[in-house]
Design a protein around this motif. Structure first.
Motif, PDB file in Angstrom:
ATOM      1  N   GLY A  17       0.824  -1.201   0.000  1.00  0.00           N
ATOM      2  CA  GLY A  17       0.000   0.000   0.000  1.00  0.00           C
ATOM      3  C   GLY A  17       0.859   1.252   0.000  1.00  0.00           C
ATOM      4  N   SER A  21       1.233   4.116  -2.892  1.00  0.00           N
ATOM      5  CA  SER A  21       0.974   5.531  -2.620  1.00  0.00           C
ATOM      6  C   SER A  21       2.162   6.395  -3.031  1.00  0.00           C
ATOM      7  N   LYS A  35       0.224   9.914   7.133  1.00  0.00           N
ATOM      8  CA  LYS A  35      -0.215  10.000   8.520  1.00  0.00           C
ATOM      9  C   LYS A  35       0.081   8.678   9.202  1.00  0.00           C
ATOM     10  N   GLU A 166      -6.797  19.021  12.194  1.00  0.00           N
ATOM     11  CA  GLU A 166      -7.362  18.597  10.921  1.00  0.00           C
ATOM     12  C   GLU A 166      -6.801  19.491   9.822  1.00  0.00           C
ATOM     13  N   PRO A 168      -7.016  21.257   6.012  1.00  0.00           N
ATOM     14  CA  PRO A 168      -8.123  21.761   5.187  1.00  0.00           C
ATOM     15  C   PRO A 168      -8.398  20.849   3.999  1.00  0.00           C
ATOM     16  N   LEU A 172      -6.082  18.693   1.299  1.00  0.00           N
ATOM     17  CA  LEU A 172      -6.131  17.230   1.203  1.00  0.00           C
ATOM     18  C   LEU A 172      -6.417  16.780  -0.223  1.00  0.00           C
ATOM     19  N   VAL A 176      -1.853  12.995  -2.347  1.00  0.00           N
ATOM     20  CA  VAL A 176      -2.094  11.552  -2.322  1.00  0.00           C
ATOM     21  C   VAL A 176      -1.941  11.167  -0.853  1.00  0.00           C
ATOM     22  N   PHE A 177      -2.917  10.444  -0.329  1.00  0.00           N
ATOM     23  CA  PHE A 177      -2.927  10.191   1.107  1.00  0.00           C
ATOM     24  C   PHE A 177      -2.508   8.758   1.437  1.00  0.00           C
ATOM     25  N   HIS A 178      -1.729   8.628   2.474  1.00  0.00           N
ATOM     26  CA  HIS A 178      -1.467   7.274   2.968  1.00  0.00           C
ATOM     27  C   HIS A 178      -1.394   7.270   4.488  1.00  0.00           C
ATOM     28  N   PHE A 179      -2.048   6.283   5.067  1.00  0.00           N
ATOM     29  CA  PHE A 179      -1.992   6.104   6.515  1.00  0.00           C
ATOM     30  C   PHE A 179      -1.122   4.888   6.810  1.00  0.00           C
TER      31      PHE A 179
ATOM     32  N   HIS B  41      -4.797  -0.281  -3.656  1.00  0.00           N
ATOM     33  CA  HIS B  41      -3.944   0.645  -2.896  1.00  0.00           C
ATOM     34  C   HIS B  41      -3.896   2.024  -3.548  1.00  0.00           C
ATOM     35  N   ARG B 176     -12.412  21.515  10.988  1.00  0.00           N
ATOM     36  CA  ARG B 176     -11.589  22.640  10.608  1.00  0.00           C
ATOM     37  C   ARG B 176     -12.403  23.846  10.143  1.00  0.00           C
TER      38      ARG B 176
END
Lengths: 275, 382
Positions: A17, A21, A35, A166, A168, A172, A176-179, B41, B176
């Motif tokens: 994953g 990302s 994150k 948080e 904005p 976001l 590209v988001f990855h946890f 993914h 927010r």
């Protein structure tokens, strides 16, 4: 793939994953927002990406007082005023008093670099919004010089957040988001192996048993994370602690737990089962 | 196929649009994903903006690519699937109001034990969208809701609350945006420490032909007292935590001079609670007595409850019992600026208890625009 792909490095274990990302961020030329719990290797990721892609890494560590413009440039007015009084330097050229910030350096660099914006959530609420245009266009304007600094090569931008605030939505949407979830046991063993290639397997097994048991303890303020486990194993192997006492004696727990209450909470239930 | 994924993701509550869709296609055309795992993914990295959305993504992905596998444990599975249940317009068919809570609970457990599989629709088994008194998004009156967000809103109780498990949260409000709105609630007055007024000093010094003339002024400080009263029970639990975070964060930003928060269950009665778990409590009349007339009151709650919970006194035998609505009237009389924030959309406000409470406090939807209007009401100088 039509771009430089990241495949992890010898000392950084990444799951599928995370690889997807990172590669999506590189291919789409968008910032990667990472994150995860403290100690899951968010900052290390930037180093690994830089090493793997053979680029240099520029780190911008965000603090609560950091302003977006700090990353672009600073104009040292006080120095200029001071110089004008004592005539030490050429005051007529503002350029001598403009210093590029980390982001500015990344843009101005002759080679493609990895830009790490570390712990973006530490800064003021408006901070991410102030970066939007810069990250979109990879350029900013210096009014004092009436010049625009545009990126010669779009840097690979990696942004980390501990989710203290948080971010904005507009920000976001551009990322590209990855946890990074906490590693499973198998993956954890691989990670530990990278740091302790010659560790005794029996000691490793016991230590991991204890570690994952500790993480299950409820009410911990700060559950021990990967970096604490690695430190703990370093101490255990240096001190030559024998395998059995890892299970029964809980040696050097101060390395795993940084808070007094956690130390008490982690050891309390175990004593009860002994008697 | 990817358009279906987009539609499914939107149906699961992910706030994605054509932009994310095109981004996904762009990434695919660049060869980022080569197999179904890669697609999973990659899509997640583009479609989700927080780990709380991962669950919704999983559902959307599974739905689109039709390989949704059910876990072996039925009980786990049951709750999980109930949570996924779709919202529907309420149409009451079964009426179970004649049963009291204990009977309902007993029957629920009996039926859960009998039940062997997943069930949608119908009028007996625990499931979704049916008229059985148990389950989710059902239309039976006086039934019992199992997990998840209520669709039909007729459930008296929520068994198997597991909303907060894992990372899943339902994004009802964007903290927010609301924080930014709350900032406008500041009521600044120059009452703080003496500080240097730089602009004025420069101005005066220039007028004084360069002879330095220091100008001082008082620091700006907040003068606003805010008390937050939240319904933290049952269907409100998911909202309450967010709202509390929101106001705590706002008070940390020096938005208010003083800030206190209390929780209640359903409606205000004799006690108000000062912690989430509703263990530490304070007599309501004491809280009421300590309120200053200029304190701004912010209530948060869905205001929908069984009518007797609002209009008749709720207490143990032998205690004096003011009705919930009477307590609310006392709060209203004590403080002149107060609002009620409702996380439910206005289309659900026709409920009798909601309109009764709306008659006492100006009611606003708990969204950014509703919040903005609420702040306007609260800003009125008192």
């Amino acid at each position: 793939m039509s771009f430089d792909a990241f495949a992890g490095t010898d000392d950084y274990i990444a799951d599928d994953g995370l690889l997807a990302s990172v590669n999506a961020a590189i291919a789409l030329r968008r910032p990667l927002l990472v994150k995860g719990e403290p100690g899951t290797g968010k900052t290390m990721l930037a180093r690994a990406v830089a090493a793997s892609l053979n680029m240099s890494l520029l780190s911008w560590h965000v603090k609560s007082t950091t302003k977006a413009v700090d990353g672009q440039y600073t104009y040292d007015v006080v120095q200029r005023l001071n110089d004008s009084r004592f005539g030490d330097a050429d005051v007529s050229d503002i350029r001598n008093y403009i210093r590029l910030g980390v982001m500015g350096q990344a843009f101005a660099s002759d080679e493609r670099v990895v830009l790490l914006i570390d712990e973006i959530d530490k800064a003021d609420l408006e901070f991410p919004n102030d970066l939007l245009r810069e990250l979109d266009e990879m350029a900013f304007h210096i009014p004092e010089l009436d010049e625009t600094v545009a990126a010669k090569h779009r840097p690979v931008v990696i942004i980390t957040s501990n989710a203290e605030k948080e971010l904005p939505d507009a920000f976001l949407r551009r990322c590209v988001f990855h946890f990074i979830s906490f590693p499973e046991r198998v993956q954890m063993e691989q990670i530990v192996r990278v740091h302790h290639p010659r560790l005794d397997q029996a000691l490793m097994d016991r230590a991991l048993d204890r570690f994952f048991a500790f993480r299950k303890t409820t009410g911990l303020r700060k559950p021990p994370s990967t970096s604490e486990l690695v430190d703990w194993l370093t101490v255990l192997s240096h001190a030559g602690v024998d395998v059995e006492s890892v299970q029964t004696g809980d040696p050097f727990l101060g390395v795993l737990f940084k808070q007094e209450q956690d130390l008490v909470a982690a050891t309390a239930p175990k004593r009860r089962t002994l008697y | 196929m990817f358009v279906e994924l987009l539609i499914s993701a939107r149906a699961r509550g992910l706030s994605v649009g054509i932009g994310e869709h095109l981004t996904l296609l762009e990434a695919l055309s660049k060869g980022v994903a080569t197999d179904i795992d890669g697609l999973y993914h990659l899509g997640r990295a583009i479609y989700c903006r927080s780990e709380t959305e991962y669950d919704a993504w999983d559902l959307a992905f599974a739905e689109t690519f039709q390989d949704a596998k059910l876990p072996p444990d039925l009980r786990e599975n049951l709750v999980q699937w109930l949570e996924q249940a779709a919202e529907r317009e309420a149409k009451a068919e079964g009426d179970w109001t004649h049963l009291d809570r204990e009977e309902l609970l007993k029957k629920f457990l009996e039926r859960l034990a009998e039940q062997k599989e997943r069930h949608d629709g119908g009028n007996h088994w625990i499931g979704t969208k049916g008229t059985s008194p148990f389950g989710h998004s059902g239309h039976a009156k006086g039934g019992m809701r199992v997990g998840g967000a209520g669709g039909g809103r007729q459930a008296m109780n929520m068994a198997l609350e597991r909303r907060w498990e894992g990372y899943r949260t339902d994004r009802v409000l964007d903290i927010r945006d609301l924080q930014v709105v709350l900032r406008t609630l500041r009521d600044l007055g120059r009452v703080g420490r003496v500080e240097l007024d730089l602009d004025e000093t420069i101005d005066q010094t220039a007028k004084n032909a360069g002879d330095i003339e220091i100008v001082e002024r008082r620091e700006r400080k907040n003068r606003l007292d805010v008390v937050l009263l939240m319904d933290a029970g049952g269907s409100m639990a998911p909202h309450a935590r967010r709202v509390e975070q929101l106001f705590t964060a706002a008070s940390k930003l020096d938005t208010f001079k003083s800030f206190a928060s209390y929780t209640f269950h359903n409606c205000i009665y004799r006690w108000l609670y000062t912690d989430d778990a509703q263990r530490d409590r304070m007599p309501t009349h004491e809280v009421l007595a300590n309120l200053k007339p200029h304190t701004r009151l912010v209530f948060v709650g869905d205001a929908s409850m069984a009518p007797y919970e609002l209009f008749s006194g709720m207490s143990w035998p032998g205690e004096d019992a003011l009705s919930g609505i009477e307590w609310l009237r006392r709060f209203k009389a004590r403080c002149s600026a107060s609002v009620w924030l409702n996380p439910d959309p206005p289309r659900l406000w026709r409920h009798p208890t909601v309109s009764a409470i709306g008659g006492i406090f100006p009611m606003y939807e708990l969204t950014v625009s509703g919040m903005r209007d609420a702040v306007k009401t609260l800003r009125v100088p008192v």
